[in-house]
Design a protein around this motif. Structure first.
Motif, mmCIF file in Angstrom:
data_model
loop_
_atom_site.group_PDB
_atom_site.id
_atom_site.type_symbol
_atom_site.label_atom_id
_atom_site.label_comp_id
_atom_site.label_asym_id
_atom_site.label_seq_id
_atom_site.Cartn_x
_atom_site.Cartn_y
_atom_site.Cartn_z
ATOM 1 N N ALA A 222 -0.373 -3.689 -13.005
ATOM 2 C CA ALA A 222 -0.410 -4.939 -12.228
ATOM 3 C C ALA A 222 -0.527 -4.601 -10.954
ATOM 4 C CB ALA A 222 1.017 -5.591 -12.486
ATOM 5 N N ILE A 223 0.054 -3.496 -10.149
ATOM 6 C CA ILE A 223 -0.242 -3.141 -8.627
ATOM 7 C C ILE A 223 -1.693 -2.490 -8.760
ATOM 8 C CG2 ILE A 223 0.639 -1.673 -6.998
ATOM 9 C CD1 ILE A 223 3.225 -1.588 -8.441
ATOM 10 N N SER B 150 4.179 -5.551 -5.587
ATOM 11 C CA SER B 150 5.560 -5.069 -5.797
ATOM 12 C C SER B 150 6.193 -5.322 -7.059
ATOM 13 C CB SER B 150 6.535 -5.993 -4.635
ATOM 14 O OG SER B 150 6.321 -7.186 -5.044
ATOM 15 N N SER B 151 5.273 -5.375 -8.042
ATOM 16 C CA SER B 151 5.487 -5.624 -9.392
ATOM 17 C C SER B 151 6.050 -4.148 -9.948
ATOM 18 C CB SER B 151 4.228 -5.981 -10.454
ATOM 19 O OG SER B 151 4.612 -5.772 -11.606
ATOM 20 N N ASP C 298 0.403 -9.958 5.838
ATOM 21 C CA ASP C 298 1.176 -8.756 5.871
ATOM 22 C C ASP C 298 0.934 -7.927 4.926
ATOM 23 O OD1 ASP C 298 2.885 -7.253 7.230
ATOM 24 O OD2 ASP C 298 4.741 -8.339 6.459
ATOM 25 N N VAL C 299 -0.490 -7.575 4.566
ATOM 26 C CA VAL C 299 -0.773 -6.805 3.408
ATOM 27 C C VAL C 299 -0.472 -5.205 3.653
ATOM 28 C CG1 VAL C 299 -3.186 -6.431 4.167
ATOM 29 C CG2 VAL C 299 -2.868 -6.250 1.936
ATOM 30 N N MET C 300 -0.597 -4.878 4.920
ATOM 31 C CA MET C 300 -0.241 -3.610 5.119
ATOM 32 C C MET C 300 1.094 -2.948 4.795
ATOM 33 S SD MET C 300 -2.937 -2.320 5.947
ATOM 34 C CE MET C 300 -4.559 -2.588 6.812
ATOM 35 N N ARG C 301 2.094 -4.079 5.042
ATOM 36 C CA ARG C 301 3.407 -3.709 4.850
ATOM 37 C C ARG C 301 3.791 -3.716 3.199
ATOM 38 N NH1 ARG C 301 7.479 -3.905 8.277
ATOM 39 N NH2 ARG C 301 6.137 -4.514 9.744
ATOM 40 N N ALA C 302 2.825 -4.757 2.605
ATOM 41 C CA ALA C 302 2.932 -4.671 1.292
ATOM 42 C C ALA C 302 2.361 -3.352 0.592
ATOM 43 C CB ALA C 302 2.311 -5.776 0.746
ATOM 44 N N SER D 203 4.215 -0.107 10.382
ATOM 45 C CA SER D 203 5.079 -0.393 9.148
ATOM 46 C C SER D 203 5.322 0.907 8.431
ATOM 47 C CB SER D 203 4.053 -1.241 8.106
ATOM 48 O OG SER D 203 2.936 -0.635 7.895
ATOM 49 N N GLY D 204 4.914 1.933 8.929
ATOM 50 C CA GLY D 204 5.255 3.158 8.381
ATOM 51 C C GLY D 204 4.297 3.603 7.302
#
Length: 877
Positions: free
Chosen positions: A414-415, A408-409, A439-443, A479-480
C-alpha cells in the motif's frame, strides 16, 4: 428269528479335528486369525476387522498397534475372491489414517492396490481400491508411487464406471495427482478431458465439484485448454453458470473459465457465442460475494493479454468492474481493484475510469481493511501512470489526503503504490504544489526508513519528484528526511541506489541542502559508488557532480577542473588538490574556510581566497611591526593603515578614471611589492618626525578599539566573516569599467589576460621563470597574515595557478565564459571557446567554436588553439 439290531454310527477318523465354533470379543484375537490358512476364517476375520475399523479413528490406530496391517497386505493377492475383497475393503478404510499411510508406503503395497483396479475385478473392489488410492494420494510421496506404478491410466478408465462411488474416488485421486505437472502432462496424453467433462453431467454434486476442481488445475496448461475447447467444454461451463440451481458449482466453474480466457482463441469463441457478455452480466447481477470475486479474478487473469483487454473493452467490462467496487464484500473490492489495475493498460479503459472508477477507488483508500487500501492504491498507480488527466482527476476527487495517509499503512504494498501515485501526480507543477501543501515530506520520512526495498525505492522516487522547490527541500531537511535518504545510497539494491541518487541530485539544487547532504556523507558515498563499475549509474554520477557544483571549492580540489558554467562566487577558496591515493584517505572532507582561517600557518601550500565583499569584522592585516600578532579570527592589531591605503588607492583611481590596466603603472617585480608594503610606504611618506608618528600610533589604536571583536575574542556569538580583499574589489571595479564595455569577446579576453598578468608580476620570460621568486612573496604573506589563507588580491607575484584563478574569478564577474584546469607542478590554465573567423561552416550553419588556451605568463593575452589536448598543452606550458 431274532429281532434286528440298529446299525451304530461310525466314529470320525482319528486324524480329523472336530469343528469348533468360537465367539471372540477381542480385536487382538481376530488379528491373530489373519494368519490362519483357512479361507472361511480369513474371510470372517477380515469382515470383523472391517466393521471394527468403520467405527472410528481410534480403532484404526488400535489395529495398527496390533500389527494387523502387515498380514492384511498379503491377503490383497489371495486366491479367494471373498478374502481379497474383504482385505481391499479394510485398506480403503484404514488408508485415511496417517500412520497407516506411512506404513503402507514402507511395505510398498501400492502395486497390489493398483492391481485391484483391473477391469475384471468386482465393482466393490474397484470402489475400495480407488478409495485407498484417493486417501494415499493426499501426500506427495504416495503421488509419486501411484504415478510411477501406472495408476493414472486405470483411474481414468474408472471415470466411466457405472458406480458413482467409483467415479467419486477416481476423480478425487486424479485431482490430487494433477497437482504435479508431470501427471498433468500424462493426463493430456491419456485424453482424460472428455471423461472428466462427462462427470459434469452427473447427478451427484460432489462428483461435479471434483470434476470442476480438476479442470481448474489442468486448464493452467495450454494443451488442456485446447482440448477443453475442442470438446465443447466451455459451453458446458456457461450452462452451469446460467443454471441457478447449480449455484454451488458457480465458483469453481468461474475458475475454469478464468483459465480458458487466457487463451486467445477461446476468448474469441466465447465472445462470438455471446458467452462473454453472459459472463459479465452474471458477475454484475450475482448476489453471492464469492462469485463476484471469482468473476473479477477471471477478468484479471484474462486481461493480462493485450488482445483480451480490447475484447473486454468492447464488452464494456469497465462498467461491471465499477459496479463490483461498490460491493459490501472486501474480497470483491480487492478483486475488482486488481482487475482495474490490469485493464488500465488499455488506453481506452483508462479514459473510461477517469470519470467512473477513480472517485470510488479514492473512497476505498479510506477503508479500514489494509488489503483494500493496497489494491485501490495499485489501481490508482496504474491509472495515473503516463496519464495527466487521471492524475488531475485524483486531485479533483480529493485524493491527496488519503494517499498521504496511506504512506503510514502497515502494508508495504500500500505504501509503495501510494508513493507511486504521488510521484505520477507530482510531474505536474500545480499538483506538485498541492501535494507539498499536505506535508508530504514529513509523511515520506517513515517510508524512507522502511526495511522493504520496494518501499525505499518508491519513496526516494517520490522525493525526487516533489523536492523540486526550495520550500519543499527545506521541509524535507527540517523533518529529518535527508539522513535516511543518504543512507539509501548505501543500499545493495540497484533500483534503490538509483532512485536515492536521483533524489539527492534534486535536493542538491541549493547550497544549504547541498551543504547538509555533504555533512551527512553523501559526497563520500557517491564517490565510492562511482568508483565501482557494477554499482555506479547515471544518477549517482549526476548527483555527485551536482553536489560538487554546489561546492566549487571542493570540486576544484577533487577534480581540478571548473567549467565555464561553474561561476566562482565570494567565499571560494583554492585548497589545492586532494590526492586520496597519496595522503588523504577516502571520506576525508575539505575543511570549511572558517577552520582554515583559524589554523596556524604551516608548510603546506597557501590557500587562495576569492572575496569581493567588504567586512569590518575581519580586517585585513598591516605590515607594521606589531602586525606579527595578526591572525584571522584570533587577534586584531593595527589595520587602519591598510584599510586607509586601499581606500585612498581606490578613490584615486575612481576619481581620475585610471581604471584601464594599460594606463596604470606596472607593479615592480619585487617580493615586497604588495598592498601592505605600498600602504606602509605611503604612510611613512606622510609622517614627519617622531612625535607625529606617535600621534598616528595612538590614533590607530583608537580606531582598532572601535572595531567589533571577532569570534573567539571575547564574545563568541558574533557572526564570522571571511577575510576581506579590498584589492580584489578594486580589480573587479576596474575590469568592469574598462574591459566589460568592449564588444568583441576576443578583445575582452586578451585585455583581461594582460590585466591579470600585470597584477601578478607582469610578463615572465620562459627562460627567467626559475628566477621569479614568487615562493618568498607567498611565505611573507602567510607570515604577515598569520594564516595559510591569502586573499587573491594580496598576491602580487603569482605564477600559473595564481593567475589562472584570478583570470577565472574576474572573467566570471564580467560574464566571460572560461574554464579553469589544474595541471601538475603548480600549473593551471584557462580554456575559452571562440568562433574561428577564418573557418567556414556549412551554408546556413555557423562553424562550431574552438578551444583556446589563454597565455597569462610568457606572452599575456596570446590565445593558443588547442588541437591535440596533450601535445599542444605541454608545448604551451
Amino acid at each position: 428269528m431274532g429281532k434286528k439290531l440298529k446299525k451304530e454310527a461310525e466314529p470320525p477318523p482319528k486324524d480329523v479335528f472336530d469343528p469348533l465354533t468360537i465367539e471372540s470379543k477381542k480385536a487382538a484375537t481376530v488379528v491373530l486369525m489373519l494368519n490362519s490358512p483357512e479361507e472361511e476364517i480369513l474371510a470372517k476375520a477380515c469382515e470383523a476387522i472391517y466393521k471394527f475399523a468403520l467405527k472410528g479413528e481410534e480403532n484404526k490406530a488400535t489395529l495398527l498397534e496390533l500389527g494387523a496391517v502387515e498380514p492384511l497386505t498379503k491377503l490383497l493377492t489371495h486366491e479367494d475372491k471373498i478374502v481379497k475383497r474383504n482385505a481391499t475393503m479394510i485398506f480403503g478404510i484404514l488408508a485415511s489414517n496417517n500412520d497407516v499411510k506411512k506404513l503402507l508406503r514402507e511395505l510398498d503395497v501400492m502395486n497390489s492396490v493398483i492391481a485391484q483396479l483391473a477391469p475384471e475385478e468386482e465393482v466393490v473392489i474397484h470402489e475400495f481400491a480407488s478409495l485407498c488410492l484417493a486417501n494415499m494420494s493426499a501426500e506427495y510421496t504416495s503421488k509419486v508411487q501411484i504415478f510411477e506404478q501406472g495408476g493414472l491410466e486405470p483411474l481414468i478408465r474408472l471415470l466411466s464406471s457405472p458406480d458413482p462411488d467409483v467415479k467419486k474416488n477416481s476423480i478425487e485421486c486424479i485431482y490430487n495427482l494433477v497437482q504435479d505437472f508431470q501427471c498433468r502432462a500424462t493426463l493430456q496424453e491419456l485424453n482424460a478431458v472428455p471423461p472428466i467433462l462427462d462427470l459434469l453431467k452427473s447427478e451427484f454434486p460432489v462428483i461435479q465439484l471434483l470434476a470442476l476442481k480438476t479442470l481448474g488445475v489442468i486448464t493452467n496448461d495450454k494443451e488442456s485448454r485446447t482440448m477443453l475447447r475442442d470438446n465443447q467444454g466451455v459451453d458446458q461451463l456457461i450452462k452451469i453458470l446460467e443454471a441457478k440451481e447449480l449455484n454451488d458449482l458457480h465458483i469453481e466453474a468461474l475458475a475454469v473459465i478464468a483459465n480458458c480466457l487466457e487463451d486467445m482463441d477461446t476468448m474469441v469463441m466465447i465472445q462470438q457465442t455471446g458467452g462473454l457478455k453472459k459472463l459479465l452480466t452474471f458477475a454484475e447481477n450475482s448476489t453471492i460475494p464469492d462469485i463476484q470475486k471469482n468473476a473479477a479474478k477471471a477478468i484479471t487473469k484474462a486481461a493480462y493479454d493485450s488482445e483480451n483487454r480490447k475484447l473486454f473493452h468492447e464488452q464494456e467490462v469497465e462498467k461491471c468492474l465499477v459496479t463490483l467496487l461498490g460491493s459490501e464484500n472486501d474480497g470483491t473490492k480487492i478483486a475488482a481493484s486488481q482487475a482495474i489495475s490490469v485493464m488500465s493498460e488499455n488506453s481506452a479503459s483508462k479514459e473510461f475510469f477517469n470519470t467512473q472508477g477513480i472517485p470510488q477507488l479514492i473512497q476505498l483508500l479510506k477503508s479500514d481493511n489494509e488489503e483494500v487500501r493496497e489494491a485501490a492504491a495499485l489501481a490508482l498507480a496504474n491509472l495515473s501512470t503516463c496519464n495527466s488527466a487521471n492524475a488531475n482527476a485524483i486531485a479533483e476527487a480529493d485524493g491527496i489526503d488519503p494517499l498521504i495517509n496511506t504512506l503510514s499503512s502497515k502494508r508495504d504494498g500500500a505504501i509503495a503504490n501510494a508513493a507511486t501515485v504521488l510521484t505520477n501526480m507530482a510531474l505536474q507543477e500545480p499538483l506538485r504544489t498541492a501535494i507539498q501543501g499536505h506535508d508530504v515530506m514529513r509523511a515520506l520520512h517513515g517510508p524512507l526508513r522502511s526495511a522493504n526495498t520496494v518501499v525505499q525505492s518508491k519513496a526516494a522516487l517520490t522525493v525526487a519528484a516533489t523536492a523540486c522547490d526550495a520550500d519543499a527541500r527545506a521541509e524535507l531537511r527540517n523533518s529529518g528526511g535527508l539522513e535516511p535518504l543518504v543512507e539509501l545510497l548505501r543500499s545493495k539494491n540497484e533500483e534503490v541506489r538509483r532512485h536515492a541518487s536521483w533524489a539527492v541530485m534534486v535536493c542538491a539544487g541549493d547550497e544549504p541542502m547541498a551543504g547538509e547532504l555533504c555533512r551527512l556523507g553523501a559526497l563520500e558515498i557517491l564517490e565510492e559508488i562511482n568508483l565501482s563499475l557494477s554499482r555506479k549509474n547515471k544518477f549517482s554520477e549526476a548527483a555527485y557532480n551536482k553536489l560538487l557544483n554546489s561546492n566549487l571549492s571542493l570540486k576544484y580540489s577533487q577534480l581540478g577542473y571548473l567549467s565555464s558554467s561553474n561561476i566562482i562566487s565570494d567565499g571560494f577558496y583554492d585548497y589545492g588538490r586532494l590526492l586520496y591515493f597519496l595522503q588523504i584517505s577516502p571520506g576525508t572532507r575539505l575543511l570549511p574556510l572558517k577552520e582554515l582561517c583559524l589554523q596556524e600557518p604551516n608548510d603546506l601550500r597557501a590557500i587562495l581566497l576569492i572575496n569581493s565583499k567588504t567586512s569590518d569584522i575581519s580586517p585585513p592585516p598591516s605590515t607594521e611591526d606589531k602586525s606579527s600578532d595578526i591572525g584571522y579570527g584570533r587577534s586584531i592589531s593595527s589595520s587602519s593603515s591598510l584599510r586607509r591605503a586601499s581606500k585612498e588607492r581606490a578613490n584615486y583611481r575612481f576619481s581620475t578614471g585610471l581604471g584601464s590596466p594599460t594606463e596604470e603603472k606596472p607593479e615592480p617585480a619585487s617580493g615586497r611589492n604588495t598592498s601592505l608594503s605600498k600602504s606602509t610606504v605611503k604612510e611613512k611618506g606622510l609622517r614627519k618626525g617622531r612625535g607625529k608618528k606617535e600621534e598616528e600610533k595612538v590614533k590607530e589604536e583608537e580606531e582598532v578599539a572601535a572595531i567589533p571583536k571577532l569570534p573567539g575574542e571575547g564574545t563568541t556569538d558574533k557572526e564570522w566573516f571571511p577575510p576581506s580583499d579590498p584589492d580584489f574589489c578594486v580589480y573587479v571595479h576596474e575590469v568592469t569599467k574598462s574591459i566589460l564595455p568592449k564588444t568583441n569577446i576576443r578583445d575582452q579576453i586578451e585585455a583581461l589576460a594582460k590585466y591579470v598578468a600585470e597584477k601578478m608580476g607582469g610578463r615572465i620570460p620562459r627562460d627567467k621563470l626559475h628566477d621569479f621568486s614568487w615562493e618568498l612573496h607567498i611565505s611573507e604573506l602567510k607570515f604577515q597574515l598569520k594564516s595559510n589563507v591569502i586573499p587573491i588580491g594580496l598576491v602580487k607575484k603569482g605564477i600559473f595557478y595564481h593567475r589562472a584563478l584570478l583570470f577565472k574569478a574576474l572573467a566570471d564577474k564580467i560574464g566571460i565564459g572560461c574554464s579553469l584546469v589544474r595541471g601538475e607542478y603548480g600549473r593551471a590554465w584557462n580554456r575559452v571557446k571562440l568562433m574561428n573567423e577564418s573557418s567556414k561552416g556549412v551554408i546556413g550553419v555557423p562553424p562550431p567554436p574552438e578551444n583556446y588556451i589563454v597565455d597569462l605568463m610568457f606572452s599575456p593575452g596570446t590565445l593558443m588553439k588547442l588541437r591535440s589536448k596533450d601535445a599542444d598543452l605541454y608545448r604551451f606550458l
